[in-house]
Design an enzyme around this catalytic site. Structure first.
Site, PDB file in Angstrom:
ATOM      1  N   HIS A   1       0.953  -1.194  -0.059  1.00 28.77           N
ATOM      2  CA  HIS A   1      -0.047   0.179  -0.112  1.00 28.77           C
ATOM      3  C   HIS A   1       0.766   1.301  -0.174  1.00 28.77           C
ATOM      4  O   HIS A   1       1.761   1.604  -0.835  1.00 28.77           O
ATOM      5  CB  HIS A   1      -0.732  -0.075   1.284  1.00 28.77           C
TER       6      HIS A   1
ATOM      7  N   HIS B   1      -2.309  -1.816  -9.622  1.00 28.98           N
ATOM      8  CA  HIS B   1      -3.443  -1.403  -8.720  1.00 28.98           C
ATOM      9  C   HIS B   1      -4.677  -2.140  -8.900  1.00 28.98           C
ATOM     10  O   HIS B   1      -4.985  -2.756  -9.881  1.00 28.98           O
ATOM     11  CB  HIS B   1      -3.627  -0.083  -9.138  1.00 28.98           C
TER      12      HIS B   1
ATOM     13  N   ASP C   1       2.720   5.814  -6.579  1.00 26.93           N
ATOM     14  CA  ASP C   1       3.779   5.494  -5.874  1.00 26.93           C
ATOM     15  C   ASP C   1       5.059   5.479  -6.865  1.00 26.93           C
ATOM     16  O   ASP C   1       6.359   5.569  -6.235  1.00 26.93           O
ATOM     17  CB  ASP C   1       3.856   4.528  -4.872  1.00 26.93           C
TER      18      ASP C   1
HETATM   19  N1  ACO Z   1       4.814  -6.498 -10.622  1.00 23.99           N
HETATM   20  C1  ACO Z   1       4.516  -7.641 -11.328  1.00 23.99           C
HETATM   21  N2  ACO Z   1       3.253  -8.111 -11.306  1.00 23.99           N
HETATM   22  C2  ACO Z   1       2.463  -7.799 -10.912  1.00 23.99           C
HETATM   23  C3  ACO Z   1       2.467  -6.716 -10.231  1.00 23.99           C
HETATM   24  C4  ACO Z   1       3.660  -5.864 -10.121  1.00 23.99           C
HETATM   25  N3  ACO Z   1       3.808  -4.801  -9.469  1.00 23.99           N
HETATM   26  N4  ACO Z   1       1.225  -6.287  -9.579  1.00 23.99           N
HETATM   27  C5  ACO Z   1       0.272  -7.308 -10.172  1.00 23.99           C
HETATM   28  N5  ACO Z   1       1.157  -8.210 -10.582  1.00 23.99           N
HETATM   29  C6  ACO Z   1       0.752  -9.287 -11.300  1.00 23.99           C
HETATM   30  C7  ACO Z   1       0.260 -10.554 -10.390  1.00 23.99           C
HETATM   31  O1  ACO Z   1       1.487 -11.336 -10.033  1.00 23.99           O
HETATM   32  C8  ACO Z   1      -0.799 -11.133 -11.017  1.00 23.99           C
HETATM   33  O2  ACO Z   1      -0.271 -12.059 -12.038  1.00 23.99           O
HETATM   34  P1  ACO Z   1      -0.833 -13.404 -12.222  1.00 23.99           P
HETATM   35  O3  ACO Z   1      -2.251 -13.247 -12.767  1.00 23.99           O
HETATM   36  O4  ACO Z   1      -0.015 -14.317 -13.303  1.00 23.99           O
HETATM   37  O5  ACO Z   1      -0.971 -14.129 -11.181  1.00 23.99           O
HETATM   38  C9  ACO Z   1      -1.597 -10.148 -11.593  1.00 23.99           C
HETATM   39  O6  ACO Z   1      -0.563  -9.128 -11.868  1.00 23.99           O
HETATM   40  C10 ACO Z   1      -2.850  -9.584 -11.110  1.00 23.99           C
HETATM   41  O7  ACO Z   1      -2.210  -9.038  -9.836  1.00 23.99           O
HETATM   42  P2  ACO Z   1      -2.986  -9.135  -8.204  1.00 23.99           P
HETATM   43  O8  ACO Z   1      -1.884  -9.375  -7.204  1.00 23.99           O
HETATM   44  O9  ACO Z   1      -4.149 -10.444  -8.473  1.00 23.99           O
HETATM   45  O10 ACO Z   1      -3.477  -7.592  -8.111  1.00 23.99           O
HETATM   46  P3  ACO Z   1      -4.097  -7.166  -6.800  1.00 23.99           P
HETATM   47  O11 ACO Z   1      -5.223  -6.239  -7.369  1.00 23.99           O
HETATM   48  O12 ACO Z   1      -4.293  -8.247  -5.695  1.00 23.99           O
HETATM   49  O13 ACO Z   1      -2.994  -6.423  -6.346  1.00 23.99           O
HETATM   50  C11 ACO Z   1      -1.352  -4.481  -5.908  1.00 23.99           C
HETATM   51  C12 ACO Z   1      -2.769  -4.979  -6.436  1.00 23.99           C
HETATM   52  C13 ACO Z   1      -1.140  -4.722  -4.477  1.00 23.99           C
HETATM   53  C14 ACO Z   1      -1.150  -2.816  -6.012  1.00 23.99           C
HETATM   54  C15 ACO Z   1      -0.330  -5.174  -6.724  1.00 23.99           C
HETATM   55  O14 ACO Z   1      -0.391  -4.681  -8.122  1.00 23.99           O
HETATM   56  C16 ACO Z   1       1.151  -4.881  -6.340  1.00 23.99           C
HETATM   57  O15 ACO Z   1       1.838  -5.576  -5.590  1.00 23.99           O
HETATM   58  N6  ACO Z   1       1.801  -3.859  -6.691  1.00 23.99           N
HETATM   59  C17 ACO Z   1       3.109  -3.529  -6.097  1.00 23.99           C
HETATM   60  C18 ACO Z   1       3.026  -2.750  -5.163  1.00 23.99           C
HETATM   61  C19 ACO Z   1       2.500  -1.088  -5.265  1.00 23.99           C
HETATM   62  O16 ACO Z   1       3.080  -0.639  -6.091  1.00 23.99           O
HETATM   63  N7  ACO Z   1       1.471  -0.931  -4.379  1.00 23.99           N
HETATM   64  C20 ACO Z   1       1.046   0.468  -4.114  1.00 23.99           C
HETATM   65  C21 ACO Z   1      -0.371   0.554  -4.819  1.00 23.99           C
HETATM   66  S1  ACO Z   1      -0.868   2.054  -5.005  1.00 23.99           S
HETATM   67  C22 ACO Z   1      -1.205   2.426  -3.321  1.00 23.99           C
HETATM   68  O17 ACO Z   1      -1.713   1.608  -2.430  1.00 23.99           O
HETATM   69  C23 ACO Z   1      -1.161   3.931  -2.705  1.00 23.99           C
END
Ligand code: ACO
Length: 435
Positions: free
Chosen positions: A267, A306, A362
């Site tokens: 987050h 996201h 971010d």
């Molecule tokens: N890098 C690589 N792969 C990713 C990323 C990433 N940053 N984010 C998602 N994916 C992939 C997942 O592995 C998944 O792949 P799969 O379908 O092969 O299993 C697919 O994309 C879907 O991702 P989920 O994890 O299901 O997406 P979710 O909605 O649960 O997660 C989140 C959202 C937590 C923001 C995620 O994208 C992440 O961890 N990003 C990196 C951390 C980040 O930047 N957080 C800030 C968010 S903005 C905020 O809170 C202010």
């Protein structure tokens, strides 16, 4: 029949008509669907709330597919360009942009509350020299609860407004003290002749000069960053605010819980992780190898992806522009080159395209904060200051919503059926009467 969902339960052959409104059905309407009178009734299973609306809210609108973000109907781009943070705070909390006299009164009142009790200062001094500023922030906000016991009267509108103004006034002071603490510098008292972002800069960076003069470009850039971070509907930390607030805990305790949720790397803690990641990558030449690591699932591309945006995060676009203004003052952060190339490669790569992974808020904010002189541990605290407004607006809406009550999800129990403690498992110090 329109606006109803017909459900046929093949277990019993019975059918049900469940009303649809605002594109949702009420989960409780499913409870009538039973196999027999003893059956508890149907529930929905939604770990991580991926498809469940937990409230009705009029504050923030996001269309994640189209990359749209609006506060109370106003596009984020317009607010960032034409308003200041305290105007936007007023808008989020009270539904309208303030008229001139309302704005003046609002600003005066927030300014009045920038000081913190000396005992709270001493409380902060008690942290270790290397305490993470986010831990200090979370704990100090919770400690405010002990200074304002009347805050427990969460149903009292006047009291609520007072606590809201106190919190908005005090969070920059707490954040700045946490920062100065991490550097071993004496804390700086607020200067109430300065604006909200300007005074924050004063409390961060004033040294021996009698009066601190903030750089107007940096103050405005920070104010824009505050606007962009002020609210984002039902994200993890807002959900924590609402969930804890639903128990009628006071707003200091609820906000401390929300800030704790923000601290996680998935987050608000992501901005700190982005900088670590850019450090690890080190140079543009190493980007392809890093992207391969991400694609093989070894790590994530922090600052990408996201839950709601499946398009470019509109805040990231505005931040990119604000970065240019900041770099004119501070000089370009060398990490910018790596970040831009990383973005370019990721946006053209099948892995990211297929999963609709775009830069989020971010991705660039940390680079600006670092150029301004903050160390990465401070980044999430800088996020928490403006998000305090969003948390409070959402908390206020929760308290005033007659449909809301204590948040209490259900579970699917996967544990043991009943079993009994065996003789040899009994603790030796328990006296069992009349065996
Ligand atoms: N890098 C690589 N792969 C990713 C990323 C990433 N940053 N984010 C998602 N994916 C992939 C997942 O592995 C998944 O792949 P799969 O379908 O092969 O299993 C697919 O994309 C879907 O991702 P989920 O994890 O299901 O997406 P979710 O909605 O649960 O997660 C989140 C959202 C937590 C923001 C995620 O994208 C992440 O961890 N990003 C990196 C951390 C980040 O930047 N957080 C800030 C968010 S903005 C905020 O809170 C202010």
């Amino acid at each position: 029949m329109k606006d109803f969902l017909s459900i046929l339960d093949k277990r019993t052959g019975k059918s049900y008509d469940v009303p649809i409104s605002d594109g949702t059905i009420r989960a409780m309407d499913l409870r009538q669907i039973k196999t027999d009178p003893e059956d508890f009734g149907l529930m929905t299973y939604d770990p991580a709330f991926t498809n469940t609306a937990s409230c009705r809210s009029a504050i923030t609108f996001i269309d994640g597919d189209r990359g749209i973000l609006r506060y109370r109907g106003y596009p984020i781009e317009e607010l960032a360009e034409k308003c200041d943070f305290l105007q936007v705070a007023y808008l989020l909390l009270f539904g309208e942009l303030p008229a001139e006299d309302q704005y003046k009164e609002w600003k005066d009142k927030i300014t009045l509350h920038t000081m913190i009790h000396e005992n709270l200062k001493k409380f902060m001094e008690g942290f270790r020299h290397d305490a993470h500023p986010m831990g200090m922030f979370v704990s100090t906000v919770a400690a405010l609860s002990t200074f304002y016991p009347e805050a427990r009267e969460v149903k009292n509108r006047q009291s609520r407004k007072l606590q809201i103004m106190r919190l908005i006034g005090k969070v920059p002071t707490i954040a700045a003290y946490a920062y100065r603490h991490s550097l071993g510098l004496p804390y700086v008292y607020p200067d109430n002749s300065l604006g909200y972002a300007e005074n924050f800069l004063n409390m961060l960076w004033k040294m021996t000069e009698p009066k601190y003069t903030p750089n107007p470009v940096l103050a405005r850039a920070l104010d824009i960053l505050f606007i962009l971070h002020a609210d984002h509907e039902q994200n993890c930390s807002t959900n924590a605010m609402r969930s804890v607030g639903s128990s009628q805990a006071d707003p200091y305790l609820s906000l401390s819980a929300a800030a704790s949720a923000l601290a996680g790397p998935l987050h608000g803690g992501a901005n700190e992780e982005v900088l670590r990641m850019l450090d690890e990558i080190g140079s543009v030449n190493s980007i392809p190898a890093f992207i391969e690591k991400v694609k093989s699932g070894e790590c994530k591309l922090m600052g990408f992806g996201h839950r709601v945006y499946k398009n470019y995060d509109p805040r990231a676009r505005i931040i990119k522009k604000a970065a240019e203004d900041v770099f004119e003052v501070t000089g370009v952060n060398p990490k910018l080159e790596i970040a831009k190339e990383l973005e370019r490669i990721a946006l053209n790569d099948e892995y990211f395209i297929k999963r609709k992974l775009y830069p989020n808020v971010d991705f660039y904010s940390g680079i600006i904060y670092q150029a301004m002189g903050f160390h990465p541990e401070m980044f999430t605290v800088l996020f928490a200051i403006p998000r305090t407004v969003g948390w409070l607006a959402q908390w206020q809406e929760l308290i005033e919503d007659p449909e809301q009550k204590i948040a209490r999800p259900r579970q699917i129990f996967t544990g043991h059926e009943i079993r009994h403690v065996e003789r040899e498992q009994e603790a030796s110090n328990v006296v069992v009467a009349a065996r």
